[in-house]
Every structure is written in structure tokens, then in C-alpha cells.
Design a protein around this motif. Structure first.
Motif, mmCIF file in Angstrom:
data_model
loop_
_atom_site.group_PDB
_atom_site.id
_atom_site.type_symbol
_atom_site.label_atom_id
_atom_site.label_comp_id
_atom_site.label_asym_id
_atom_site.label_seq_id
_atom_site.Cartn_x
_atom_site.Cartn_y
_atom_site.Cartn_z
ATOM 1 N N GLY A 155 -6.348 1.491 -9.285
ATOM 2 C CA GLY A 155 -6.063 0.107 -8.976
ATOM 3 C C GLY A 155 -4.729 -0.317 -9.537
ATOM 4 N N VAL A 156 -4.135 -1.320 -8.917
ATOM 5 C CA VAL A 156 -2.850 -1.869 -9.350
ATOM 6 C C VAL A 156 -2.842 -3.371 -9.112
ATOM 7 C CG1 VAL A 156 -1.640 0.259 -8.666
ATOM 8 C CG2 VAL A 156 -1.606 -1.713 -7.152
ATOM 9 N N ASP A 178 -17.415 12.776 -19.684
ATOM 10 C CA ASP A 178 -17.610 13.512 -18.430
ATOM 11 C C ASP A 178 -16.312 14.051 -17.833
ATOM 12 O OD1 ASP A 178 -19.341 14.585 -16.538
ATOM 13 O OD2 ASP A 178 -19.233 12.816 -15.242
ATOM 14 N N ASN A 179 -15.414 14.562 -18.688
ATOM 15 C CA ASN A 179 -14.137 15.152 -18.264
ATOM 16 C C ASN A 179 -13.219 14.163 -17.538
ATOM 17 O OD1 ASN A 179 -15.156 17.469 -19.368
ATOM 18 N ND2 ASN A 179 -14.838 18.737 -17.572
ATOM 19 N N LEU A 180 -13.356 12.894 -17.835
ATOM 20 C CA LEU A 180 -12.510 11.874 -17.212
ATOM 21 C C LEU A 180 -11.406 11.438 -18.163
ATOM 22 C CD1 LEU A 180 -15.301 9.616 -15.665
ATOM 23 C CD2 LEU A 180 -13.812 11.194 -14.428
ATOM 24 N N VAL A 181 -10.239 11.168 -17.596
ATOM 25 C CA VAL A 181 -9.135 10.581 -18.352
ATOM 26 C C VAL A 181 -8.611 9.376 -17.584
ATOM 27 C CG1 VAL A 181 -8.418 12.751 -19.454
ATOM 28 C CG2 VAL A 181 -7.347 12.057 -17.305
ATOM 29 N N ARG A 182 -8.074 8.405 -18.331
ATOM 30 C CA ARG A 182 -7.408 7.277 -17.700
ATOM 31 C C ARG A 182 -5.913 7.492 -17.824
ATOM 32 N NH1 ARG A 182 -7.517 2.197 -20.722
ATOM 33 N NH2 ARG A 182 -5.269 2.379 -20.877
ATOM 34 N N VAL A 183 -5.236 7.400 -16.707
ATOM 35 C CA VAL A 183 -3.788 7.538 -16.661
ATOM 36 C C VAL A 183 -3.191 6.173 -16.329
ATOM 37 C CG1 VAL A 183 -1.835 8.628 -15.490
ATOM 38 C CG2 VAL A 183 -3.922 9.954 -15.928
ATOM 39 N N ASP A 184 -2.265 5.732 -17.156
ATOM 40 C CA ASP A 184 -1.539 4.497 -16.898
ATOM 41 C C ASP A 184 -0.195 4.850 -16.278
ATOM 42 O OD1 ASP A 184 -3.664 3.198 -18.045
ATOM 43 O OD2 ASP A 184 -2.581 2.571 -19.848
ATOM 44 N N LEU A 185 0.155 4.155 -15.203
ATOM 45 C CA LEU A 185 1.390 4.416 -14.481
ATOM 46 C C LEU A 185 2.359 3.249 -14.640
ATOM 47 C CD1 LEU A 185 -0.260 5.717 -11.221
ATOM 48 C CD2 LEU A 185 1.047 7.099 -12.833
ATOM 49 N N VAL A 186 3.633 3.578 -14.602
ATOM 50 C CA VAL A 186 4.693 2.568 -14.588
ATOM 51 C C VAL A 186 5.537 2.861 -13.355
ATOM 52 C CG1 VAL A 186 6.716 1.642 -15.753
ATOM 53 C CG2 VAL A 186 4.716 2.341 -17.093
ATOM 54 N N ALA A 187 5.676 1.851 -12.484
ATOM 55 C CA ALA A 187 6.486 1.995 -11.273
ATOM 56 C C ALA A 187 7.558 0.912 -11.291
ATOM 57 C CB ALA A 187 5.621 1.856 -10.029
ATOM 58 N N VAL A 188 8.809 1.343 -11.197
ATOM 59 C CA VAL A 188 9.927 0.404 -11.218
ATOM 60 C C VAL A 188 10.858 0.659 -10.040
ATOM 61 C CG1 VAL A 188 9.886 0.085 -13.735
ATOM 62 C CG2 VAL A 188 11.338 1.824 -12.750
ATOM 63 N N CYS A 189 11.542 -0.401 -9.644
ATOM 64 C CA CYS A 189 12.577 -0.313 -8.618
ATOM 65 C C CYS A 189 13.689 -1.264 -9.043
ATOM 66 C CB CYS A 189 12.001 -0.699 -7.249
ATOM 67 S SG CYS A 189 13.200 -0.553 -5.908
ATOM 68 N N ASP A 190 14.889 -0.780 -9.088
ATOM 69 C CA ASP A 190 16.030 -1.590 -9.542
ATOM 70 C C ASP A 190 15.782 -2.188 -10.919
ATOM 71 O OD1 ASP A 190 17.808 -1.161 -7.446
ATOM 72 O OD2 ASP A 190 17.032 -2.844 -6.274
ATOM 73 N N MET A 223 0.829 -1.211 0.000
ATOM 74 C CA MET A 223 0.000 0.000 0.000
ATOM 75 C C MET A 223 0.864 1.262 0.000
ATOM 76 S SD MET A 223 -3.110 -0.810 -0.268
ATOM 77 C CE MET A 223 -3.025 -2.440 -0.956
ATOM 78 N N PHE A 224 2.053 1.189 0.598
ATOM 79 C CA PHE A 224 2.976 2.319 0.551
ATOM 80 C C PHE A 224 3.421 2.564 -0.889
ATOM 81 C CE2 PHE A 224 7.322 3.880 0.315
ATOM 82 C CZ PHE A 224 7.212 5.073 1.018
ATOM 83 N N THR A 225 3.809 1.490 -1.563
ATOM 84 C CA THR A 225 4.243 1.599 -2.951
ATOM 85 C C THR A 225 3.120 2.164 -3.817
ATOM 86 O OG1 THR A 225 5.711 -0.293 -2.617
ATOM 87 C CG2 THR A 225 5.213 0.313 -4.894
ATOM 88 N N MET A 226 1.921 1.653 -3.616
ATOM 89 C CA MET A 226 0.753 2.116 -4.363
ATOM 90 C C MET A 226 0.492 3.610 -4.108
ATOM 91 S SD MET A 226 -2.918 0.259 -4.126
ATOM 92 C CE MET A 226 -4.283 0.730 -5.158
ATOM 93 N N LYS A 235 13.085 -3.228 -12.200
ATOM 94 C CA LYS A 235 11.998 -4.204 -12.244
ATOM 95 C C LYS A 235 10.667 -3.498 -12.002
ATOM 96 C CE LYS A 235 14.898 -7.830 -10.376
ATOM 97 N NZ LYS A 235 15.693 -7.715 -9.183
ATOM 98 N N LYS A 236 9.677 -3.852 -12.809
ATOM 99 C CA LYS A 236 8.341 -3.299 -12.648
ATOM 100 C C LYS A 236 7.744 -3.843 -11.351
ATOM 101 C CE LYS A 236 4.387 -2.537 -15.649
ATOM 102 N NZ LYS A 236 3.777 -2.889 -16.919
ATOM 103 N N VAL A 237 7.359 -2.942 -10.437
ATOM 104 C CA VAL A 237 6.836 -3.377 -9.141
ATOM 105 C C VAL A 237 5.312 -3.284 -9.065
ATOM 106 C CG1 VAL A 237 8.978 -2.936 -7.890
ATOM 107 C CG2 VAL A 237 7.266 -1.108 -8.085
ATOM 108 N N LEU A 238 4.697 -2.553 -9.982
ATOM 109 C CA LEU A 238 3.242 -2.483 -10.070
ATOM 110 C C LEU A 238 2.833 -2.778 -11.500
ATOM 111 C CD1 LEU A 238 2.457 0.807 -8.076
ATOM 112 C CD2 LEU A 238 2.347 -1.546 -7.232
ATOM 113 N N GLY A 239 1.832 -3.607 -11.669
ATOM 114 C CA GLY A 239 1.288 -3.896 -12.985
ATOM 115 C C GLY A 239 -0.141 -3.386 -13.061
ATOM 116 N N MET A 240 -0.615 -3.165 -14.251
ATOM 117 C CA MET A 240 -1.994 -2.699 -14.460
ATOM 118 C C MET A 240 -2.312 -1.501 -13.556
ATOM 119 S SD MET A 240 -3.514 -4.979 -16.671
ATOM 120 C CE MET A 240 -5.234 -4.804 -16.287
#
Length: 142
Positions: free
Chosen positions: A85-86, A115-127, A61-64, A129-134
Motif C-alpha cells: 500500500g501507498v 511466518d517468514n514475513l518482512v515489511r519493506v518500506d519504500l521511498v519514491a522520489v521524482c525531482d 497506479m503506474f508510479t505505484m 520530491k517524495k511522490v509516495l508516502g507510507m
């Protein structure tokens, strides 16, 4: 409070400013105190190794939470995030040294919705390596 970014000024492919978030063992202890999650895999190296982890790991949850900061900083309003979500793909391993770990997060507008909404895709890596998917957030813009 509404987001400061206007829906009309954003296009699919717009990149959000990337951020890096350092994580040390002290950070994990502070987060454990705030969250109430004192699982020893987040602070006790001996225990983490005994259960098959490479070392102490950051709370998921900290990473998220660190990752979504890229979106809330960009939007200008944490309340603009209407869905997030991740999937946790790899743990953030936090060595017991002066450096700790570094979570690097980037984001891109992947879709403009109604309705003024956008979807943002995030990429989180550490060393490297991808640490969060989707990792996706839906944000209501001004």
C-alpha cells in the motif's frame, strides 16, 4: 514459486538495490492503453494545465507499480508480496521533452514479522520530491 531470499539471511535495516525508472509521454500512452485509464491529465497538456496541474502527470497506479518492482526484483518472485500500500503525496510531472521524468526508488527492511514475513518500506522520489508516502510491502521470504 517462493522468494529466493531467505528469511534467515535478512536483517532489519537491509537495503534493497535502488532503481530508477524513466517515464516519458510515450510511456504514459502505453500505460493508458494497457490499463484503460485514458484520463486526459495523463496525456493532454492543455487539459492538465486547465485543471490546475503543472503539466501532464503519470498515473498513480503506474508510479505505484514501478516502486514495487524494487521489492519483486529483490525477492525474486512477484508472488512473494502479500500486501502493498501507498499514499500518493505528489504527482510525477512528465514534461514533453526527450528526458521526461525519473522516478527513483529505494527500499529497506523495516521489520521482521512472524511466518517468514518482512515489511519493506519504500521511498519514491521524482525531482527531489517524495511522490509516495507510507509505501510499504509485506513479503514472504523462503
Amino acid at each position: 514459486m517462493t522468494a529466493k531470499i531467505s528469511y534467515g539471511s535478512v536483517e532489519v535495516g537491509t537495503e534493497l538495490p535502488a532503481r530508477s525508472f524513466p517515464v516519458t509521454r510515450a510511456t504514459l500512452v502505453q500505460y493508458a492503453g494497457a490499463s484503460g485509464d485514458f484520463n486526459p491529465i495523463h496525456w493532454n497538456e492543455k487539459f492538465a494545465l486547465e485543471v490546475g496541474l503543472p503539466d501532464v502527470i503519470a498515473h498513480g497506479m503506474f508510479t505505484m507499480a514501478e516502486a514495487i518492482r524494487v521489492v519483486t526484483d529483490w525477492a525474486g518472485d512477484p508472488g512473494a508480496v502479500v500486501d502493498y500500500g501507498v499514499r500518493f503525496t505528489k504527482p510525477v510531472v512528465v514534461p514533453n521533452d526527450d528526458k521526461g521524468a525519473l522516478i527513483e526508488v529505494s527500499g529497506k527492511v523495516a521489520a521482521k514479522l512472524d511466518d517468514n514475513l518482512v515489511r519493506v518500506d519504500l521511498v519514491a522520489v521524482c525531482d527531489g520530491k517524495k511522490v509516495l508516502g507510507m509505501s510499504r510491502a509485506v513479503v514472504r521470504l523462503a
